[in-house]
Design an enzyme around this catalytic site. Structure first.
Site, PDB file in Angstrom:
ATOM      1  N   LYS A 181      -8.744 -16.822  -1.817  1.00 19.44           N
ATOM      2  CA  LYS A 181      -9.898 -17.081  -0.967  1.00 19.44           C
ATOM      3  C   LYS A 181     -10.635 -15.760  -0.777  1.00 19.44           C
ATOM      4  O   LYS A 181     -10.226 -14.916   0.026  1.00 19.44           O
ATOM      5  CB  LYS A 181      -9.443 -17.674   0.373  1.00 19.44           C
ATOM      6  CG  LYS A 181     -10.581 -18.278   1.213  1.00 19.44           C
ATOM      7  CD  LYS A 181     -11.318 -17.186   1.937  1.00 19.44           C
ATOM      8  CE  LYS A 181     -12.482 -17.704   2.750  1.00 19.44           C
ATOM      9  NZ  LYS A 181     -13.363 -16.609   3.199  1.00 19.44           N
ATOM     10  N   GLY A 234      -7.570  -7.574   6.145  1.00 16.04           N
ATOM     11  CA  GLY A 234      -8.709  -7.800   7.023  1.00 16.04           C
ATOM     12  C   GLY A 234      -8.429  -7.309   8.431  1.00 16.04           C
ATOM     13  O   GLY A 234      -7.672  -6.363   8.639  1.00 16.04           O
ATOM     14  N   SER A 235      -9.009  -7.998   9.395  1.00 10.54           N
ATOM     15  CA  SER A 235      -8.979  -7.542  10.782  1.00 10.54           C
ATOM     16  C   SER A 235      -7.732  -8.013  11.526  1.00 10.54           C
ATOM     17  O   SER A 235      -7.094  -9.002  11.160  1.00 10.54           O
ATOM     18  CB  SER A 235     -10.221  -8.046  11.521  1.00 10.54           C
ATOM     19  OG  SER A 235     -10.131  -9.441  11.731  1.00 10.54           O
ATOM     20  N   THR A 238      -8.059 -11.693  13.057  1.00  6.27           N
ATOM     21  CA  THR A 238      -7.854 -12.733  12.045  1.00  6.27           C
ATOM     22  C   THR A 238      -6.393 -12.804  11.643  1.00  6.27           C
ATOM     23  O   THR A 238      -5.851 -13.899  11.424  1.00  6.27           O
ATOM     24  CB  THR A 238      -8.737 -12.456  10.818  1.00  6.27           C
ATOM     25  OG1 THR A 238     -10.106 -12.425  11.218  1.00  6.27           O
ATOM     26  CG2 THR A 238      -8.560 -13.543   9.765  1.00  6.27           C
ATOM     27  N   ALA A 239      -5.735 -11.662  11.546  1.00 11.04           N
ATOM     28  CA  ALA A 239      -4.306 -11.644  11.195  1.00 11.04           C
ATOM     29  C   ALA A 239      -3.481 -12.396  12.228  1.00 11.04           C
ATOM     30  O   ALA A 239      -2.522 -13.103  11.871  1.00 11.04           O
ATOM     31  CB  ALA A 239      -3.819 -10.203  11.075  1.00 11.04           C
ATOM     32  N   GLU A 256      -2.312  -6.446   5.613  1.00 13.25           N
ATOM     33  CA  GLU A 256      -2.864  -5.088   5.539  1.00 13.25           C
ATOM     34  C   GLU A 256      -4.122  -5.086   6.379  1.00 13.25           C
ATOM     35  O   GLU A 256      -5.121  -5.708   6.024  1.00 13.25           O
ATOM     36  CB  GLU A 256      -3.165  -4.717   4.083  1.00 13.25           C
ATOM     37  CG  GLU A 256      -3.327  -3.219   3.883  1.00 13.25           C
ATOM     38  CD  GLU A 256      -4.765  -2.759   4.004  1.00 13.25           C
ATOM     39  OE1 GLU A 256      -5.117  -2.261   5.098  1.00 13.25           O
ATOM     40  OE2 GLU A 256      -5.522  -2.901   3.047  1.00 13.25           O
ATOM     41  N   CYS A 289     -10.743   0.952   4.800  1.00 14.28           N
ATOM     42  CA  CYS A 289      -9.741   0.851   5.864  1.00 14.28           C
ATOM     43  C   CYS A 289      -8.930   2.133   6.003  1.00 14.28           C
ATOM     44  O   CYS A 289      -8.482   2.474   7.090  1.00 14.28           O
ATOM     45  CB  CYS A 289      -8.817  -0.340   5.610  1.00 14.28           C
ATOM     46  SG  CYS A 289      -7.908  -0.252   4.043  1.00 14.28           S
TER      47      CYS A 289
END
Length: 487
Positions: A181, A234-235, A238-239, A256, A289
């Protein structure tokens, strides 16, 4: 150009999902916009729970045959994918630059060659993956890596194809099937990857690509009972949602996440080197990041470091990322630009001083910024901005430098500039970080473990660590002299 394709700088890209070895359109679309000038690239199929379920079903159906495929054959196909990437480096580079705004010269020379290397590295590592047998009271222990099953890989927009294949390559090498995705702000090269993989002979259903908004299809993917691995970059917020979604099935996760990494500059450092390292943090418009966004500089050299940094930063060219002379491109999306500016304006209102920058240049570009007079507990020091915004603080002792470096909720990376080897050893031992660079930055080897501590992530990938995650490890214990003779 047809109803379901678009042309980007002469390159044809299919806008549909890739599920079970065929293109699948959705009833609705979302608009993909170029960060270079805000122009519309095209309309992309907008996935729903229906497409998510179909992709997982395709991955599940394809898994038994792919898992049973020999290591040598899997490796051969992954090398063929790498060959396909190398043949299309120019196409991939211009499409990704148009889609996410990163420098075209970087894509051509570094990023896309790294995409091919991702496949080659894990194909080769697969062929040498082994653990030496060992004995327990005369019994033989044999460790093996069994493919785990369908894997959902959710990838970010700042380095779309490179970070996607950092996950796709080891998952496929391990014998897993994949549902990828990509980020909705940069979906195009994932579609091209599907074409390349199919042309390389990857069987139908082994790699599936579903496009759309995470808020609309994310839960359908991450909560699916047939998914056996989830890897996300990602953030932190969201994790958390992904972890909650996966918890019902106890699906293993690799996360990560963000960073607020320090660059520690000691008075004994080569200041020219330290300044070069510091200015490098503007790479990809600060959308990295791992970036060392917090400068921690020893008081006695802080003024000179700042002067040289300002001079060096002034030589950078910001503009169209397709131009060879450009050093800093646009930020990914107007929404991200607004977020960056809000961080900076709140910091300025709280008493920070902009040594350089501190403002938007226009609707797509943010001026490279360095802020001083910032408190350790301030938002601008503690939270990830993900833009070309850096802060500078000073310290007087080694102990203070370490304390400031570790005083955030993150722990992804750290960079250290010093001429004292003993100091480097002492300080790096105390830093909370998944990766520490000493007198260098962004030197990455795929055989090294990669990941973050604290809120910067869960788990490690790279080399054997990737196979440990994407596989179910099995230990087989064999009794001595227990075999029946067939003579």
């Amino acid at each position: 150009m047809t109803e379901h394709t678009l042309t980007v700088a002469g390159v044809t890209v299919d806008t549909r999902h890739w599920i079970g070895g065929r293109r699948v359109a959705s009833a609705e679309t979302f608009t993909d916009v170029s960060p270079i000038d805000g122009s519309t690239i095209g309309e992309i199929s907008r996935g729903t729970a229906l497409e998510a379920a179909a992709a997982v079903a395709a991955a599940k159906a394809a898994f038994p045959v792919w898992a049973a495929t020999s290591r040598a054959e899997r490796a051969r196909i992954l090398h063929a994918v790498a060959d396909g990437v190398e043949k299309r480096i120019e196409d991939l580079s211009i499409v990704e630059t148009t889609d996410n705004g990163a420098l075209l010269r970087s894509h051509r020379r570094g990023v896309m060659p790294r995409v091919a290397h991702n496949f080659r590295f894990f194909a080769d590592w697969l062929l040498k993956l082994e653990h030496e047998d060992f004995e327990t009271r005369g019994h033989t222990n044999h460790v093996s890596w069994d493919p785990a099953g369908p894997s959902v890989l959710i990838t970010p927009w700042n380095a779309p194809l490179m970070l996607a294949t950092w996950k796709v390559a080891p998952a496929l090498a391990a014998g897993n099937t994949v549902v990828l995705k990509p980020a909705e702000w940069s979906p195009l090269t994932a579609s091209l990857l599907a074409d390349i993989a199919a042309e390389a002979g990857l069987p139908a259903g082994v790699l599936n690509v579903v496009q759309g908004y995470g808020s609309e299809i994310g839960d359908a993917l991450t909560s699916h009972p047939d998914v056996r691995r989830i890897s996300f970059t990602g953030s932190v917020p969201t994790a958390r949602r992904i972890a909650e979604s996966a918890a019902g099935n106890l699906t293993p996760l690799s996360l990560e996440l963000g960073g607020k990494s320090p660059l520690l500059v000691f008075a004994d450092a080569d200041l020219d080197l330290a300044v070069d390292l510091a200015v490098e943090q503007y790479d990809n418009a600060g959308q990295v990041c791992l970036a060392a966004t917090r400068f921690l500089v020893e008081e006695s050299v802080a003024e000179e470091f700042t002067r040289r940094f300002v001079e060096k930063a002034a030589t950078l060219t910001q503009g169209d990322p397709r131009h060879e002379t450009t050093d800093i491109g646009p930020n990914i999306h107007p929404r991200q630009l607004e977020k960056i500016d809000a961080f900076v304006q709140r910091a300025l209102a709280a008493g920070a001083r902009a040594v350089i920058g501190g403002h938007r240049k226009d609707t797509q570009y943010y001026a490279p910024t360095l802020l001083t007079d910032v408190a350790q507990d301030s938002e601008i020091v503690q939270e990830e901005v993900f833009g070309p915004v850096l802060t500078l603080q000073t310290f007087s002792t080694e102990e203070e430098a370490v304390r400031l470096a570790n005083d955030t909720r993150f722990g992804l990376a750290a960079t250290l500039a010093t001429a004292d080897a003993e100091r480097a050893e002492r300080v790096t031992a105390q830093l909370v970080a998944g990766t520490v660079w000493v007198n260098c930055f962004f030197v990455r080897d795929l055989q090294a473990p990669f990941g973050g501590s604290r809120h910067s992530g869960v788990g490690r990938e790279g080399g054997t660590w990737s196979f440990d995650f994407y596989c179910d490890l099995k230990n087989t214990v064999i009794a001595p002299n227990g075999w029946k003779s067939h003579g």
